[in-house]
Design an enzyme around this catalytic site. Structure first.
Site, PDB file in Angstrom:
ATOM      1  CG  ASP A   1      46.696  41.471  48.783  1.00 25.72           C
ATOM      2  OD1 ASP A   1      47.581  40.515  48.053  1.00 25.72           O
ATOM      3  OD2 ASP A   1      45.525  41.504  48.718  1.00 25.72           O
TER       4      ASP A   1
ATOM      5  CG  ASP B   1      44.807  41.163  42.992  1.00 24.39           C
ATOM      6  OD1 ASP B   1      44.974  42.012  42.153  1.00 24.39           O
ATOM      7  OD2 ASP B   1      45.457  39.971  42.818  1.00 24.39           O
TER       8      ASP B   1
END
Ligand code: BG6
Ligand code: MG
Length: 224
Positions: A12, A14
């Site tokens: 991922d 963020d």
């Protein structure tokens, strides 16, 4: 295809590669304050990994305001948040890569393990460029590549497919509950960055990215 060897690590963005999650929070907070809707860091946890429009709906729900706006007005509110967010992420530099992540990416490359990003953020390519790490990944999978967002497994599965890896031989790294669910649903080994409470469903929990260790991930996942 061998499945007992670790083939790819899918990240991922963020809150995992850089702390842009804090800028999402600041931008939503600005909007929520303007609309006089209660919004704090605890409620913000629900927004992590969730798409822009779904995040807006969750915020409006917290202020009983879902019905107050037309679809057009909601689109304008999401744009307003995004414009503020874009101003905030302009300050990101290569120094903002989270502790240990640059070394970890280099270690994976050296070990011949493929790397990908699976982020529903439409700002992901800009952030990766600001960090100077675009070339550290074999593939960047964005929101446009899938119809169903996290917690559906789609974005992780498409990323694995693009780097030619078997999902069962992949590790996914996330800081959001929706993301951990997506990784588990994809049949991958999930590594959660956060508190045990936030990362309840992760197979391996790291308190921060500084704790990353290829040896530990190999041992916990059973992928050599
Ligand atoms: C996710 C974030 O990565 O991207 C969410 O965790 C965010 O908080 C989502 O809402 C969509 O991002 P963007 O940049 O397209 O609004
Ligand atoms: Mg995240």
């Amino acid at each position: 295809m061998e499945t007992n060897k670790l083939q790819a690590v899918i990240f991922d963005l963020d809150g995992v590669i850089t702390d842009s999650a804090k800028y999402h929070y600041q931008a939503w907070k600005m909007l929520a304050d303007r609309l006089d809707i209660p919004f704090d860091e605890e409620y913000n946890e629900k927004l992590k990994g969730v798409s822009r429009m779904e995040s807006l709906e969750l915020i409006l729900k917290n202020g009983d305001a879902c019905e107050k706006f037309t679809a057009e007005e909601k689109a304008a509110l999401a744009d307003e948040k995004n414009e503020f967010y874009k101003e905030l992420i302009h300050q990101i530099t290569p120094a903002d890569i989270l502790p240990g992540m640059a070394e970890f990416l280099a270690e994976l490359r050296a070990a011949g393990i493929r790397t990908a990003v699976a982020s529903v953020s439409r700002n992901a390519p800009f952030i990766l460029a600001q960090l100077g790490v675009t070339d550290s990944f074999d593939y960047v999978c964005g929101a446009a590549a899938v119809e169903r967002a996290k917690p559906f497994p789609d974005i992780f599965l498409v990323a694995a497919q693009h780097v030619g890896a078997d999902p069962a031989a992949c590790v996914g790294v996330e800081d959001a509950e929706a993301g951990i669910r997506a990784i588990n649903a994809a049949g991958m080994f999930s590594v959660g960055v956060g508190t045990p409470d936030q990362m309840r469903e992760a197979k391996l929990i790291l308190s921060g990215t500084h704790e990353r260790s290829l040896a530990r991930i190999r041992e916990a996942s059973g992928l050599a």
